[in-house]
Design a protein around this motif. Structure first.
Motif, PDB file in Angstrom:
ATOM      1  N   ASN A 281       0.815  -1.212   0.000  1.00  0.00           N
ATOM      2  CA  ASN A 281       0.000   0.000   0.000  1.00  0.00           C
ATOM      3  C   ASN A 281       0.849   1.262   0.000  1.00  0.00           C
ATOM      4  N   GLN A 282       2.013   1.199   0.651  1.00  0.00           N
ATOM      5  CA  GLN A 282       2.905   2.360   0.704  1.00  0.00           C
ATOM      6  C   GLN A 282       3.451   2.684  -0.690  1.00  0.00           C
ATOM      7  N   VAL A 283       3.819   1.632  -1.433  1.00  0.00           N
ATOM      8  CA  VAL A 283       4.311   1.831  -2.798  1.00  0.00           C
ATOM      9  C   VAL A 283       3.200   2.374  -3.685  1.00  0.00           C
ATOM     10  N   HIS A 284       2.011   1.796  -3.522  1.00  0.00           N
ATOM     11  CA  HIS A 284       0.850   2.243  -4.290  1.00  0.00           C
ATOM     12  C   HIS A 284       0.612   3.734  -4.076  1.00  0.00           C
ATOM     13  N   ASN A 285       0.603   4.158  -2.817  1.00  0.00           N
ATOM     14  CA  ASN A 285       0.368   5.569  -2.508  1.00  0.00           C
ATOM     15  C   ASN A 285       1.473   6.461  -3.059  1.00  0.00           C
ATOM     16  N   ALA A 286       2.695   5.947  -3.052  1.00  0.00           N
ATOM     17  CA  ALA A 286       3.824   6.738  -3.557  1.00  0.00           C
ATOM     18  C   ALA A 286       3.684   6.993  -5.051  1.00  0.00           C
ATOM     19  N   ILE A 287       3.264   5.970  -5.805  1.00  0.00           N
ATOM     20  CA  ILE A 287       3.087   6.129  -7.254  1.00  0.00           C
ATOM     21  C   ILE A 287       1.972   7.121  -7.546  1.00  0.00           C
ATOM     22  N   VAL A 288       0.835   6.962  -6.852  1.00  0.00           N
ATOM     23  CA  VAL A 288      -0.291   7.869  -7.064  1.00  0.00           C
ATOM     24  C   VAL A 288       0.104   9.299  -6.722  1.00  0.00           C
ATOM     25  N   SER A 289       0.797   9.484  -5.608  1.00  0.00           N
ATOM     26  CA  SER A 289       1.206  10.829  -5.193  1.00  0.00           C
ATOM     27  C   SER A 289       2.175  11.446  -6.187  1.00  0.00           C
ATOM     28  N   PHE A 290       3.080  10.616  -6.723  1.00  0.00           N
ATOM     29  CA  PHE A 290       4.045  11.138  -7.691  1.00  0.00           C
ATOM     30  C   PHE A 290       3.337  11.611  -8.958  1.00  0.00           C
TER      31      PHE A 290
ATOM     32  N   ASP B 286       2.283  -5.021 -11.267  1.00  0.00           N
ATOM     33  CA  ASP B 286       1.526  -5.966 -12.080  1.00  0.00           C
ATOM     34  C   ASP B 286       0.239  -5.310 -12.597  1.00  0.00           C
ATOM     35  N   ASN B 287      -0.510  -6.069 -13.410  1.00  0.00           N
ATOM     36  CA  ASN B 287      -1.690  -5.502 -14.052  1.00  0.00           C
ATOM     37  C   ASN B 287      -2.744  -5.070 -13.041  1.00  0.00           C
ATOM     38  N   HIS B 288      -2.920  -5.869 -12.008  1.00  0.00           N
ATOM     39  CA  HIS B 288      -3.892  -5.501 -10.994  1.00  0.00           C
ATOM     40  C   HIS B 288      -3.450  -4.234 -10.264  1.00  0.00           C
ATOM     41  N   GLY B 289      -2.171  -4.167  -9.959  1.00  0.00           N
ATOM     42  CA  GLY B 289      -1.648  -2.977  -9.280  1.00  0.00           C
ATOM     43  C   GLY B 289      -1.794  -1.736 -10.120  1.00  0.00           C
ATOM     44  N   MET B 290      -1.548  -1.873 -11.443  1.00  0.00           N
ATOM     45  CA  MET B 290      -1.696  -0.725 -12.332  1.00  0.00           C
ATOM     46  C   MET B 290      -3.161  -0.278 -12.389  1.00  0.00           C
ATOM     47  N   GLY B 291      -4.050  -1.258 -12.427  1.00  0.00           N
ATOM     48  CA  GLY B 291      -5.471  -0.914 -12.433  1.00  0.00           C
ATOM     49  C   GLY B 291      -5.865  -0.177 -11.168  1.00  0.00           C
TER      50      GLY B 291
ATOM     51  N   THR C 139     -16.003   3.575 -15.846  1.00  0.00           N
ATOM     52  CA  THR C 139     -14.593   3.215 -15.988  1.00  0.00           C
ATOM     53  C   THR C 139     -14.346   1.709 -15.874  1.00  0.00           C
ATOM     54  N   GLY C 140     -15.424   0.925 -15.755  1.00  0.00           N
ATOM     55  CA  GLY C 140     -15.284  -0.528 -15.757  1.00  0.00           C
ATOM     56  C   GLY C 140     -15.043  -1.151 -14.410  1.00  0.00           C
ATOM     57  N   GLY C 141     -15.137  -0.364 -13.339  1.00  0.00           N
ATOM     58  CA  GLY C 141     -14.832  -0.880 -12.009  1.00  0.00           C
ATOM     59  C   GLY C 141     -15.716  -2.031 -11.583  1.00  0.00           C
ATOM     60  N   MET C 142     -17.010  -1.942 -11.869  1.00  0.00           N
ATOM     61  CA  MET C 142     -17.923  -3.019 -11.467  1.00  0.00           C
ATOM     62  C   MET C 142     -17.565  -4.321 -12.170  1.00  0.00           C
ATOM     63  N   LEU C 143     -17.208  -4.227 -13.426  1.00  0.00           N
ATOM     64  CA  LEU C 143     -16.878  -5.421 -14.195  1.00  0.00           C
ATOM     65  C   LEU C 143     -15.655  -6.132 -13.618  1.00  0.00           C
ATOM     66  N   THR C 144     -14.624  -5.370 -13.348  1.00  0.00           N
ATOM     67  CA  THR C 144     -13.389  -5.997 -12.871  1.00  0.00           C
ATOM     68  C   THR C 144     -13.542  -6.537 -11.450  1.00  0.00           C
ATOM     69  N   VAL C 145     -14.316  -5.830 -10.613  1.00  0.00           N
ATOM     70  CA  VAL C 145     -14.541  -6.326  -9.251  1.00  0.00           C
ATOM     71  C   VAL C 145     -15.351  -7.621  -9.297  1.00  0.00           C
ATOM     72  N   ALA C 146     -16.392  -7.649 -10.136  1.00  0.00           N
ATOM     73  CA  ALA C 146     -17.192  -8.871 -10.265  1.00  0.00           C
ATOM     74  C   ALA C 146     -16.346 -10.018 -10.806  1.00  0.00           C
ATOM     75  N   GLN C 147     -15.471  -9.700 -11.756  1.00  0.00           N
ATOM     76  CA  GLN C 147     -14.569 -10.713 -12.301  1.00  0.00           C
ATOM     77  C   GLN C 147     -13.674 -11.285 -11.210  1.00  0.00           C
ATOM     78  N   ASP C 148     -13.065 -10.406 -10.426  1.00  0.00           N
ATOM     79  CA  ASP C 148     -12.195 -10.861  -9.335  1.00  0.00           C
ATOM     80  C   ASP C 148     -12.961 -11.727  -8.342  1.00  0.00           C
TER      81      ASP C 148
ATOM     82  N   ALA D  50      -8.827   1.671 -21.644  1.00  0.00           N
ATOM     83  CA  ALA D  50      -7.424   1.739 -21.247  1.00  0.00           C
ATOM     84  C   ALA D  50      -7.168   0.871 -20.025  1.00  0.00           C
ATOM     85  N   ASP D  51      -8.093   0.922 -19.071  1.00  0.00           N
ATOM     86  CA  ASP D  51      -7.937   0.129 -17.851  1.00  0.00           C
ATOM     87  C   ASP D  51      -7.891  -1.351 -18.191  1.00  0.00           C
ATOM     88  N   MET D  52      -8.729  -1.777 -19.141  1.00  0.00           N
ATOM     89  CA  MET D  52      -8.721  -3.181 -19.569  1.00  0.00           C
ATOM     90  C   MET D  52      -7.370  -3.546 -20.187  1.00  0.00           C
TER      91      MET D  52
END
Length: 667
Positions: free
Chosen positions: A3-12, A172-177, A234-243, A275-277
C-alpha cells in the motif's frame, strides 16, 4: 502491491500536475493530460522489451508489401496492442527543439495500434499537444513520467546490475489498475461538480458483486461465464465482479473463465475503461466495451449474460435517446414493451426526465433462460424506481413486469451519503430468473440505512462506508432470508394494487325560470326553448333532469347548451342514468391483498359514506410500488404527560423569576 508503494506512485503522478501544469491548465483540466499520459507511459513500459522484435517484424512486412500488419506486430509485442514507431518515450527526452519534439511525439502516438488510437481519440489527447508545446511543458511532462523514481513497468527496478536488491517493485496488471482507479477517484473528488459521476465506491461495488455471485457460488462449474454492465463508466464493477467470481471459483476448486462486456456513452470515461482493460492485460476484454448509448444504440443487442451489474444515471433526462428511437410515444423496442396474457400491450417507458428503469429493463432483456443458473442482476437506483409513477404509468408498469414475472429477489436500502456525487437514499435491486424455491413468489426488503461506518474524511458527499464486516452481515441477512426489524419477506402481491375510479351519479335540480345569457342560443333556438318552458306541465318534476328533458320535447343538443345555466347540483335530486358527477369523482387504491377484492372494498369502505357510488371498471388500472417507509417506519415514543407538565412548570417558574429581576431593575 504494498500500500505504501501504491500511494507513492499515485502521489508522484498527482504531483506531476502541480509541477508541470499549474500555470497552463485550470485545475479541473489536469486530468486531460495526466490520465492519457499515464496510459501511454504504462503501455510504453510494457512494450519496451519487445520493441526490437516489433521493428524487425515491421521491416520484414514493409519489404513484403503487407498492409494489414497489426495482428503480426501485436503478436511480436506479446500484447493486445503495440507501437510500430521508431521511438520509446525515453527517446523523446533528447529532442531539445519544440517543433522537433512535437513532430516526433506525434509520430510516436501515430505508431500505436488501432485499439490504442481509439483510446487517444476519445481522450482528445492530441488536442493538448499544441497547448503543451506552446507552453514548453511537453518535454517536462515526458521527463516526469519516465522518472527513475517511479516504476510503471511489469519488471522490478534494481539498485545495481547484480539484480539482488529491488529498488522499485514491479507493478503488475492488478496494481496498475488500482493506481489508475485511484487517480480517477482523486480527479473526481478534486473536481467536485463531477465527483463520482462515473465512479461507484468500491465498498458498494463489492457488495453488489457478492449479491450476484454468493447465492450461486456452490453451483459454479468449470466453465466460461459472462459479466455485463450497460452503464460501465470506468469498468470498475466489471473488474470487481470478475475478481470475485475467480476468487470464489478457486476456493471451490473450479476453473472458470470470465468474459467482460460493457457500454459507455461518455467519450473520456469510455477511453478510461478501455485503457484500464488494456493496462490490466485484458486486450480481448477491451474489445467488448461498446461506445454509445445503451438505450438508443445497444452495442450488445444480440447477447445474453450470466451476471449483470450497473449504476445507471438516475434523475437524468433521456429525451435525446427517446428522439433517436422515434419519439417516446412511438418507441417499439421490445426491451421496453411487453404484452399481457390477453394480448394487451404493456408500455414500460418512463417519463423522459429519468431513464434509470430502462437500464434495468435492458438487463432483464439480456437474461439467460436456457442455463441452470439463469442470470443474476444487481443494480443501484434512487427511490424513484421503487415508488414513482401512478398505476398504469411506465414506471409502475416496469415494476409490474418485474414483479409479476417473479424476477425480484431483494431490494436493499443503502445509507444516505454513500456516493461521491449525491447524498440521497439509494437502493440495490437484486434480480434472478432462476430463483430458489424458498424465494419464489417473494421479495426480501433489507433496510441497511443504519449499517454504516463513518469516514475519517469526507470524499465529496460520501461520509460513510461499508466495512468488510458490515458487508458480510448484509450478505448473511440476504442469504439466510432473515426476518427481523431490518429484513422483511413479502409476497409479490403485497406490492400490487388496483387504482379504481369511483363515480357518483350526477344529480341536478332544474330552475327553468332562469335567464339564458345572450349568445348561448340562436334566435330560433331561444324561441323554441321559451315556448317549451311556457308549455311545461306544472306536474313536471324539477329534481329529475331526464323527466324534464322528456317533457320539453326539445333536441338534446339544445338542452345540452342551456343545462349549465338552468341547473344546480343537488344531492336530493334524482340520479341521471349514465352520467357521473365529475366533481364527486374519486380514485381509491385497493391492495391486491384486500379480502374480497375491489367489490368488498367498495361495500366496506365506500358505500357506508356514499351508497350510490360505483366503479367505472373501464378505468381500473393495476399498479405496483414499494415503500420502505411503509414497512420499516418506527413510531417515535411520545414523552409521558407528567414529564411535559413538569418541564412547563419549571419553565414558568424560571420566567417568573426573570420577570421580577427585569422589573426590579427598572425601579
Amino acid at each position: 502491491m504494498d500500500n505504501q508503494v501504491h500511494n507513492a506512485i499515485v502521489s508522484f503522478i498527482w504531483g506531476i500536475a502541480d509541477d508541470c501544469l499549474r500555470d497552463v491548465y485550470v485545475r479541473g483540466k489536469y486530468r486531460d493530460v495526466i490520465l492519457p499520459m499515464t496510459v501511454i507511459r504504462r503501455l510504453d513500459a510494457m512494450l519496451e522489451d519487445t520493441k526490437p522484435a516489433v521493428l524487425e517484424m515491421k521491416e520484414k512486412m514493409d519489404a513484403a508489401g503487407i498492409t494489414n500488419q497489426w495482428p503480426a506486430l501485436c503478436n511480436a509485442a506479446g500484447q493486445a496492442f503495440c507501437n510500430s514507431s521508431q521511438f520509446l518515450l525515453k527517446d523523446l527526452t533528447s529532442r531539445a527543439k519544440k517543433q522537433t519534439l512535437k513532430v516526433d511525439f506525434e509520430a510516436y502516438l501515430d505508431g500505436f495500434s488501432p485499439n490504442v488510437q481509439e483510446i487517444l481519440e476519445k481522450f482528445k489527447f492530441r488536442n493538448q499537444i499544441d497547448t503543451m508545446i506552446d507552453a514548453d511543458i511537453l518535454g517536462a511532462v515526458i521527463e516526469k513520467f519516465i522518472s527513475p523514481t517511479i516504476n510503471l513497468s511489469l519488471k522490478p527496478v534494481y539498485t545495481d546490475d547484480t539484480m539482488k536488491t529491488i529498488k522499485l517493485p514491479a507493478l503488475d496488471n492488478h496494481g496498475m489498475g488500482t493506481v489508475f482507479e485511484e487517480l480517477i477517484r482523486k480527479f473526481n473528488e478534486d473536481n467536485n461538480e463531477e465527483a463520482g459521476e462515473h465512479w461507484t465506491p468500491r465498498d458498494v461495488v463489492d457488495l453488489m458483486a457478492d449479491l450476484v455471485v454468493m447465492p450461486i457460488a456452490d453451483k459454479l462449474m468449470d466453465a466460461t461465464y459472462s459479466c455485463y454492465d450497460g452503464a460501465c463508466g470506468t469498468g470498475g464493477m466489471l473488474t470487481v465482479a470478475q475478481d470475485r467470481l475467480l476468487t470464489l471459483a478457486k476456493r471451490r476448486g473450479k476453473n472458470v473463465s470470465i468474459h467482460l462486456f460493457g457500454q459507455e456513452l461518455q467519450p473520456e470515461t469510455y477511453a478510461i475503461c478501455k485503457a484500464d482493460m488494456l493496462l490490466k492485460g485484458d486486450g480481448e476484454q477491451a474489445e467488448h466495451i461498446a461506445y454509445g448509448s445503451t438505450l438508443s444504440a445497444d452495442g450488445n443487442a444480440s447477447r445474453q449474460f450470466d451476471f449483470m451489474l450497473a449504476n445507471p444515471p438516475y434523475g437524468k433526462s433521456w429525451k435525446t435517446d427517446a428522439e433517436k428511437m422515434g419519439g417516446k410515444k412511438d418507441i417499439l423496442d421490445s426491451r421496453f414493451n411487453t404484452y399481457l396474457d390477453d394480448g394487451t400491450q404493456l408500455s414500460m417507458i418512463p417519463r423522459t426526465s429519468d431513464g434509470q428503469l430502462l437500464f434495468l429493463l435492458n438487463n432483464v432483456a439480456k437474461m439467460k433462460n436456457d442455463t441452470s443458473l439463469g442470470s443474476r442482476i444487481a443494480e443501484v437506483h434512487n427511490g424513484s424506481s421503487i415508488f414513482t409513477g401512478d398505476a398504469g404509468s411506465g414506471e409502475s408498469n416496469a415494476r409490474r413486469y418485474l414483479i409479476e414475472n417473479d424476477l425480484v429477489e431483494a431490494i436493499i436500502a443503502l445509507p444516505e451519503n454513500m456516493f461521491y456525487n449525491t447524498g440521497i437514499g439509494t437502493y440495490i435491486w437484486v434480480l434472478s430468473n432462476k430463483k430458489e424455491d424458498r424465494r419464489k413468489g417473494k421479495i426480501q426488503l433489507i433496510d441497511a440505512t443504519s449499517m454504516k461506518s463513518p469516514l475519517r474524511k469526507n470524499m465529496g458527499k460520501k461520509n460513510c462506508e461499508f466495512t468488510t464486516e458490515i458487508r458480510n452481515e448484509i450478505i448473511r441477512i440476504f442469504l439466510e432470508m432473515e426476518q427481523s426489524e431490518i429484513s422483511k419477506i413479502f409476497n409479490n402481491d403485497d406490492f400490487g394494487h388496483w387504482a379504481v375510479t369511483v363515480e357518483r351519479p350526477l344529480r341536478l335540480r332544474v330552475y327553468p325560470e332562469r335567464k339564458i345569457p345572450s349568445g348561448v342560443l340562436k334566435d330560433v333556438e331561444m324561441a323554441a326553448f321559451a315556448e317549451a318552458i311556457n308549455e311545461l306541465e306544472p306536474t313536471v318534476t324539477l329534481d329529475d333532469w331526464k323527466a324534464f328533458e322528456k317533457a320539453t320535447k326539445l333536441k338534446i343538443s339544445l338542452l345540452k347548451k342551456v343545462r349549465p345555466y338552468i341547473t344546480d347540483r343537488d344531492s336530493n335530486a334524482l340520479p341521471i342514468e349514465g352520467e357521473a358527477d365529475v366533481e364527486l369523482r374519486d380514485t381509491e387504491i385497493v391492495p391486491f391483498t384486500y379480502d374480497g377484492g375491489v367489490q368488498a372494498f367498495i361495500e366496506n369502505e365506500v358505500h357506508p359514506y356514499a351508497p350510490d357510488a360505483y366503479v367505472d371498471e373501464k378505468k381500473t388500472q393495476i399498479g405496483y410500488e414499494i415503500s420502505f417507509t411503509k414497512y420499516f417506519y418506527k413510531v417515535s415514543e411520545l414523552r409521558p404527560m407528567e414529564s411535559i407538565i413538569f418541564d412547563l412548570e419549571r419553565l414558568e417558574q424560571e420566567t417568573n423569576g426573570m420577570l421580577k429581576d427585569v422589573l426590579g431593575g427598572l425601579k
